[in-house]
Design a protein around this motif. Structure first.
Motif, short mmCIF file in Angstrom:
data_model
loop_
_atom_site.label_atom_id
_atom_site.label_comp_id
_atom_site.label_asym_id
_atom_site.label_seq_id
_atom_site.Cartn_x
_atom_site.Cartn_y
_atom_site.Cartn_z
N GLY A 1 33.52 39.34 40.34
CA GLY A 1 34.89 39.34 39.85
C GLY A 1 35.89 39.65 40.93
N PRO A 2 37.17 39.60 40.62
CA PRO A 2 38.20 39.82 41.62
C PRO A 2 38.30 41.28 42.05
N GLN A 3 38.46 41.47 43.34
CA GLN A 3 38.68 42.80 43.90
C GLN A 3 39.68 42.68 45.04
N VAL A 4 40.37 43.77 45.32
CA VAL A 4 41.30 43.79 46.45
C VAL A 4 40.51 44.14 47.71
N ILE A 5 40.42 43.17 48.60
CA ILE A 5 39.69 43.34 49.86
C ILE A 5 40.62 42.95 51.01
N GLY B 1 43.68 43.39 51.63
CA GLY B 1 45.00 42.90 51.27
C GLY B 1 45.03 41.57 50.54
N ALA B 2 43.90 41.14 50.00
CA ALA B 2 43.84 39.87 49.27
C ALA B 2 42.91 40.02 48.08
N ILE B 3 43.07 39.15 47.09
CA ILE B 3 42.19 39.11 45.94
C ILE B 3 41.01 38.21 46.27
N LEU B 4 39.81 38.78 46.25
CA LEU B 4 38.59 38.03 46.56
C LEU B 4 37.55 38.28 45.48
N TYR B 5 36.70 37.28 45.24
CA TYR B 5 35.57 37.46 44.34
C TYR B 5 34.45 38.19 45.07
N ARG B 6 34.00 39.28 44.47
CA ARG B 6 32.91 40.06 45.04
C ARG B 6 32.02 40.59 43.92
N PRO B 7 30.77 40.92 44.19
CA PRO B 7 29.91 41.52 43.17
C PRO B 7 30.51 42.82 42.65
N LEU C 1 37.83 46.24 39.20
CA LEU C 1 38.84 45.19 39.11
C LEU C 1 40.19 45.73 39.57
N PRO C 2 41.07 44.86 40.06
CA PRO C 2 42.42 45.32 40.41
C PRO C 2 43.12 45.90 39.18
N SER C 3 43.96 46.86 39.39
CA SER C 3 44.74 47.45 38.30
C SER C 3 46.20 47.48 38.70
N GLY C 4 47.04 46.81 37.92
CA GLY C 4 48.47 46.78 38.21
C GLY C 4 48.83 46.02 39.47
N THR C 5 47.92 45.18 39.94
CA THR C 5 48.16 44.43 41.17
C THR C 5 48.86 43.12 40.87
N GLU C 6 49.97 42.88 41.53
CA GLU C 6 50.67 41.60 41.46
C GLU C 6 50.79 41.06 42.88
N GLN C 7 51.36 39.86 43.00
CA GLN C 7 51.45 39.29 44.33
C GLN C 7 52.77 38.58 44.54
N VAL C 8 53.09 38.43 45.82
CA VAL C 8 54.22 37.60 46.25
C VAL C 8 53.64 36.50 47.12
N GLN C 9 53.84 35.26 46.71
CA GLN C 9 53.37 34.12 47.49
C GLN C 9 54.54 33.16 47.72
N GLN C 10 54.69 32.77 48.97
CA GLN C 10 55.68 31.80 49.40
C GLN C 10 55.01 30.92 50.45
N ARG D 1 44.67 44.06 34.49
CA ARG D 1 43.69 43.80 35.53
C ARG D 1 43.84 42.41 36.17
N PHE D 2 44.58 41.53 35.51
CA PHE D 2 44.63 40.14 35.97
C PHE D 2 46.07 39.64 36.10
N SER D 3 46.97 40.50 36.56
CA SER D 3 48.39 40.16 36.68
C SER D 3 48.71 39.53 38.03
N TRP D 4 47.89 38.62 38.47
CA TRP D 4 48.05 37.92 39.74
C TRP D 4 47.61 36.47 39.52
N ALA D 5 47.99 35.58 40.41
CA ALA D 5 47.66 34.17 40.24
C ALA D 5 46.32 33.82 40.88
N ASN D 6 46.17 34.06 42.15
CA ASN D 6 44.92 33.75 42.85
C ASN D 6 44.94 34.36 44.23
N GLY D 7 43.81 34.36 44.87
CA GLY D 7 43.68 34.72 46.27
C GLY D 7 43.22 33.49 47.04
#
Length: 364
Positions: free
Chosen positions: A28-32, A34-40, A47-56, A70-76
């Motif tokens: 599942g997604p984890q913060v590694i 500074g990015a959201i990555l799938y890890r065991p 899981l991330p908690s309260g994590t959002e992102q800024v992408q441009q 836990r899933f308030s982000w789009a993707n890594g």
């Protein structure tokens, strides 16, 4: 949206326990770094908690909020692709025997049943494209068949996302076993397969309230209002725009680094090479990810068919948005926006497509 039951937030751990009881490794997604990555993972707290992102264009940054989501982000940068189309793998090995003869044998590694949590709709659509391309590849199939996919509808799309205009999001439409819609206090949960239905019978679910469905509908409408949209163009005509000035403009900016193809969930280019042992008695034939932006990708018998960045970018964009339609019945783009965020110079292929559609070519 389809009818769904309700899973309280504190009961998400029941789903984790159930999957592990059925013998699944959890990813599942984890913060590694500074990015959201799938890890065991083994527990919900990973899981991330309260994590959002800024992408441009050319930018990706995580921000922390006090939300319990836990899933308030789009993707890594990572999608499902590394779990099925392995970045590097050995296809077969050759062995030199004492009598001088050679033997060859395949080296498939057994796949571990894996439940992936947090899959986005755009990545499910990309996986369906990979399924078509690798339909007869036994190495891909054994990894693919081992996956159980738990999607989460995207509630916080990034500014680089445009999945609503490709028809692949923000909700999970197909290809999942279970799908969750995260709300403030819990999840709506629906099944997409028989495996998913069987899992739901063992979870502490209740009937979803009218208020929960209303919140989900409001959230879906908000997530569908994305600032980027796939422009209108004729896929069949892209291949005929070789002399268009847009190619020169993008070539001046592009570094041919291949970031866009690495993070793209549907790109499938690869190269193969022999890796001999130091003692000369054995060798491995390996497959690894490649990119149509690399200098050697178009090399055939002493000639490079695309020797410059202009030709490589044109190949990537016309294949992704043009010839894939003929090959697979749809564009190779699912609107995830990763190629925009992770391009170091911020190239937006949607702008290139718009230019190709708005301006006439100078020559063929």
């Amino acid at each position: 949206m389809p009818t769904a039951d309700y899973l309280p937030r504190h009961s998400l751990s029941h789903l984790f326990d159930l999957l592990q009881q059925h013998g699944y490794r959890l990813v599942g997604p984890q913060v590694i770094d500074g990015a959201i990555l799938y890890r065991p993972l083994t527990a919900v707290d990973q899981l991330p908690s309260g994590t959002e992102q800024v992408q441009q264009p050319g930018q990706y940054r995580l921000i922390q909020t006090d939300s319990s989501r836990r899933f308030s982000w789009a993707n890594g940068p990572q999608a499902l692709k590394p779990l099925t189309f392995t970045p590097r793998e050995t296809l077969w090995r050759s062995q030199l025997h004492e009598d001088g003869s050679l033997s060859f044998h395949e080296t498939p590694e057994p796949a571990t049943p894996t439940a992936v949590i947090g899959v986005r709709g755009c990545d499910l659509a990309a996986l369906a494209l990979q399924d078509q391309h690798f339909a007869d590849d036994p190495y891909y199939r054994q990894q693919r068949d081992a996956l159980l996919l738990i999607a989460v509808d995207c509630s916080h799309p990034a500014d680089t996302c445009f999945c609503a205009s490709t028809g692949d999001g923000p909700d999970a439409k197909a290809g999942h076993d279970l799908a969750l819609t995260e709300l403030d206090d819990g999840f709506l949960i629906r099944a997409g397969s028989e495996r998913g239905k069987n899992l739901m019978t063992a979870l502490p679910l209740t009937a979803a309230s009218h208020a929960s469905h209303q919140q989900a509908e409001t959230q879906y409408r908000r997530a569908s209002q994305q600032q980027r949209q796939l422009p209108t163009f004729d896929p069949a005509q892209l291949i005929h725009l070789g002399g268009h000035p847009a190619w020169d403009a993008v070539a001046d900016a592009c570094l041919s680094c291949g970031n866009c193809t690495s993070v793209c969930p549907s790109c499938f280019c690869f190269s193969e090479s022999e890796v001999p042992e130091l003692d000369g008695t054995a060798s491995s034939h390996q497959r690894q990810w490649d990119s149509c932006f690399s200098e050697g990708h178009s090399y055939i018998h002493g000639h490079r068919f695309r020797p410059d960045t202009k030709g490589r970018y044109r190949q990537w964009l016309t294949h992704k948005f043009g010839s894939w339609v003929e090959q697979y019945g749809r564009s190779g783009c699912t609107g995830c926006g990763r190629c925009i965020s992770w391009c170091p110079v911020g190239i937006d292929p949607l702008q290139v497509l718009a230019q190709l559609g708005d301006e006439p070519p100078t020559s063929n």
